[in-house]
Design an enzyme around this catalytic site. Sequence first.
Site, PDB file in Angstrom:
ATOM      1  N   GLY B  36     -15.996  16.759  -6.034  1.00 14.21           N
ATOM      2  CA  GLY B  36     -15.675  16.798  -4.783  1.00 14.21           C
ATOM      3  C   GLY B  36     -17.041  16.834  -4.577  1.00 14.21           C
ATOM      4  O   GLY B  36     -16.902  17.296  -3.049  1.00 14.21           O
ATOM      5  N   CYS B 246      11.683  -2.806   0.461  1.00 13.29           N
ATOM      6  CA  CYS B 246      11.284  -4.248   1.072  1.00 13.29           C
ATOM      7  C   CYS B 246      12.163  -4.934   0.702  1.00 13.29           C
ATOM      8  O   CYS B 246      12.935  -5.217   0.361  1.00 13.29           O
ATOM      9  CB  CYS B 246       9.868  -3.766  -0.856  1.00 13.29           C
ATOM     10  SG  CYS B 246       9.494  -5.607  -0.606  1.00 13.29           S
ATOM     11  N   CYS B 249      11.422  -7.107  -3.109  1.00 16.57           N
ATOM     12  CA  CYS B 249      12.218  -6.300  -3.871  1.00 16.57           C
ATOM     13  C   CYS B 249      12.931  -5.281  -4.189  1.00 16.57           C
ATOM     14  O   CYS B 249      13.351  -4.804  -5.109  1.00 16.57           O
ATOM     15  CB  CYS B 249      10.712  -6.143  -4.594  1.00 16.57           C
ATOM     16  SG  CYS B 249      10.020  -4.554  -4.427  1.00 16.57           S
ATOM     17  N   CYS B 267       6.351  -4.064   0.170  1.00 13.68           N
ATOM     18  CA  CYS B 267       5.715  -3.231  -0.210  1.00 13.68           C
ATOM     19  C   CYS B 267       4.322  -3.539  -0.120  1.00 13.68           C
ATOM     20  O   CYS B 267       3.561  -4.916   0.049  1.00 13.68           O
ATOM     21  CB  CYS B 267       5.471  -3.309  -1.759  1.00 13.68           C
ATOM     22  SG  CYS B 267       6.732  -2.887  -2.529  1.00 13.68           S
ATOM     23  N   CYS B 273       4.982  -5.032  -6.445  1.00  9.83           N
ATOM     24  CA  CYS B 273       5.973  -6.327  -6.150  1.00  9.83           C
ATOM     25  C   CYS B 273       6.380  -6.896  -6.452  1.00  9.83           C
ATOM     26  O   CYS B 273       7.896  -7.172  -7.620  1.00  9.83           O
ATOM     27  CB  CYS B 273       5.985  -5.900  -4.539  1.00  9.83           C
ATOM     28  SG  CYS B 273       7.404  -7.007  -3.710  1.00  9.83           S
TER      29      CYS B 273
END
Lengths: 371, 281, 294
Positions: B36, B246, B249, B267, B273
């Site tokens: 970080g 979606c 899909c 997606c 997808c």
Amino acid sequence: MGYVSARGGLDAIRAAERLVRRLRLTSESSWLEEDQILEKLRLLVDRVMGEAGLWAPRLAAKALRQSEGDATEAVHLLRAYRSTLPRFAYSESADADDVKVERRIVPAFQRVPGNQLLGRSVDYTARFLERQSDDMAREEAEKLRSEASGTPGDEGGEAHDNTDTTQRSPQRLLEMLREMDLVVDRRRADDPEPFDITRTPARPPAARSALLSSMTRADTGALVNQWYRNILGPDGYLHEVTLGEVRHGALDVVVRHPVTGLPVCVTSVRVTEVEAIEDLEGVDEDRTKFDVGYGLCFGHNERKAIAMANLDIACHRDAGRTQLEQSLLLTTDALDSAGFLEHLKLPHYVTFRSMIERKFAMRKARNRDAS
Amino acid sequence: MLLDDLIDSAQSDELLDEFAKREIRRAILAAVAIPGYQVPFGSREMPVARGWGSGGLQITLAVVHDDDVVKVIDQGDDDGVNAVNLRRLVTTSTGADQTSIAAEASVIQSRHRIPEDGLDEESILVLQVPVPEPLRGVERDMRELARMHAEADYSRMWVSLYEDKVRNGVITQTTGYPCLVNDRYVVATTPIPRWDIPRLHESPFLTLFGAGREKRIYAIPPRTKVEPLTFEDVPFEVEHADGATCSLCKSNAAFLVSLPNSDVWMCSDTDWCRRTREASA
Amino acid sequence: MTNDVEYGRYPVARLAVPEWMLKVERLGRVYGPYDDTVITSTGPEIGSSKSAVNGAVVAAWDVSFEVAAGEALGLVGESGSGKTTVLRCLAGDVAPSCGEARLRTTEGDVSMFDLDSSARRRLRIDTLAVVYQDPAEGLKMNISAGGNIAEPLTAAGWRNFGKIRDRASELLTRTEVPINRMDDLVRSFSGGMKQRVQIAKALANSPSVVLFDEPTTGLDASVAAGVLDLIRSLLEEHRIAAIVVSHDFSVIEMLTSRCLVMQHGRVVENALTDQLLEDPHHPYTQRLVAAARA
């Protein structure tokens, strides 16, 4: 939705590349030679080299031709090329006193040892747009060429190079002021390594060398604008200085041969150098003296070097009170600013979707609280 | 290193010289060692503009070998023009192979998404970062920002979250949600959607963040604690749309984006997808 | 328990407090280079805190005192007396030139001036709070009243939004700020209301020491009276060691049980507040008391 079909993206890019290349290379007019760019657009070449931080006039000319005149794009080409080059030597320290001046003015005094040398400058030329035809221009060029051919060193007109060799590197005004004991002496006894901004990003509080390096390859417009805004804008923490000296000339770059160890001059660069005199009037300053700001950049680029010298001394006197240093270190690079601005053209639909979702979430929360 | 070798590398398709790559690898190691923490590095100019992935590209070039397989996406789409451009730069200069299947890739460079699946202990995810500073909204002075990170003084961030919740009823951070990494540094998670944030926590894969313009690299090593900043009684919310699936899909298990002013969803991870469609066909 | 001990040039009552919470010893702050001659060229007898030797300003010198829990100590003097300098050194806003300040915490004694900036910040969050004359110094104007109180709470580790809001409401209620203004930006509040918010914020983490710098200067008389009343009742309620800096003896009288009188950077008198008002010894104190009575 933009790019759904498979292979659509690659095809699109290739088509765009072909289009740009075809239009660039096959335009009606004749091929633009590098020499034409170097000679006829020399100041643009100088500016691009300065902002790229790379002395390479031919490459800069190539870059400008490739970028179709977009200076920032040309700077990008040069810097990206620079990234592929390994660094295998450092030059010897170059002494600015060794610059062979082609132009040298000292606004602080009427007359100076070594003379005021106007040189090649349009400062006092009237800005009339010449509208003669190309044929007439070519005729004039021919005439000037034949006039000059008999007289060596005659640059067409009454301008003669009157300075002898010693005056090619005249004593700088700063030295004279030092002899008059009028300048605060900030020279260091030690000789610290200059901060290398290409290897370590500079952040405030930064060494002066980091600030100067950042400014020397800053975008010209950005530096000029910073200066102007700070003089006239609401921040207003800059004072106008008196220019001590403005110089433009050639400087040899010397490297130690890796095998023999002998000094070798590898090239001669041109630089513009400015010293700006600042009147000290602060409570904690030595008000009986002046202080000096320094500006130096590749090529002939006076407005950049002048802005740089002003901002150098302004930053020193600011001493971290405001965010001037941060501004200069972090917001004046041509590629950083232009790149980030133009990145807005990239797809941002994931973020936008997320933003819309929060808008609906806020409305839902508001309705929930209202009931 | 012989001068000849150096000259050779300059003539090749390399975008970065070898010393630059070494510098970048060192910065990466420092970043992994301090999860970080934003490690400054000598960011080089790349053939793509600043703000367009020059940082992610430098990291990828520094870690990829010719036996790697790379996947490059933008908004989750392998076919986004910028992703295409970056991918061909990587493959031509490193000799690595390319794929659109995350599970097959050893290195994935991405702008604004984490692939829905396929990342494991062998994967390296390289995220492109426009602005690496999570505290930018509450502080402008870089000296003060350095102090805040050094002293883990994130109180101004907490106050801004409090004000956000009070003013808007919800925390309105969209993408790039600030997270506390390894109980120490708060990071900007680039503009990835909140949907992707939970997958950073204790992930099996290494995530490297490259900010070329700002000249910073940071990292979330595998199995690291990553917590989005929120109050314990204000649950972290991912993007959600009631009933959306979606249109290709039919799934709602992935992050969805829509057409403007429409109920047609898709997606964002185009390869996920495609595989979902193929699996149900 | 007062011993008259002469130290330095001025005889002052050395008030030994058995259970001090905060103990300050020979605190000094000089602006500019100094040595003994510089120091002795300043002070009440010279009539200036600026040295004729080199122009250095001895803003505060040789200041010592102790404050117990539940006690309020006054620092009184005109502007330039050094009282605010002393407060700012204790607050950590200004670095002292010399001297010691010890704070009694649950983990033992802490030498305040030896702490690094991180530890100093923690001290300001957990143990020591400051109420400034100008609310803009102690508050963020573009944040709500509740948000300003959320700052020390979150800095101390509070992570529950509901509880943060409850605590903020509780404090605002106690300082008599209307609860329906809790989410308003502090910028929109009146001067007196801003001070109340500042006080609420100062109390957020139940500090053991609170420093008040001219807490009511600049406020309308009636508004000031209300704020003073509030401070007095808060000091009674909590076992806080308080230092109140003011040029106004009536404020000192209302809030403190003991006080130090400062002039030109030095302490010229040190006694129980009542005694000082009743029978001021030093001519400067006499002048201040007379002004307050007028």
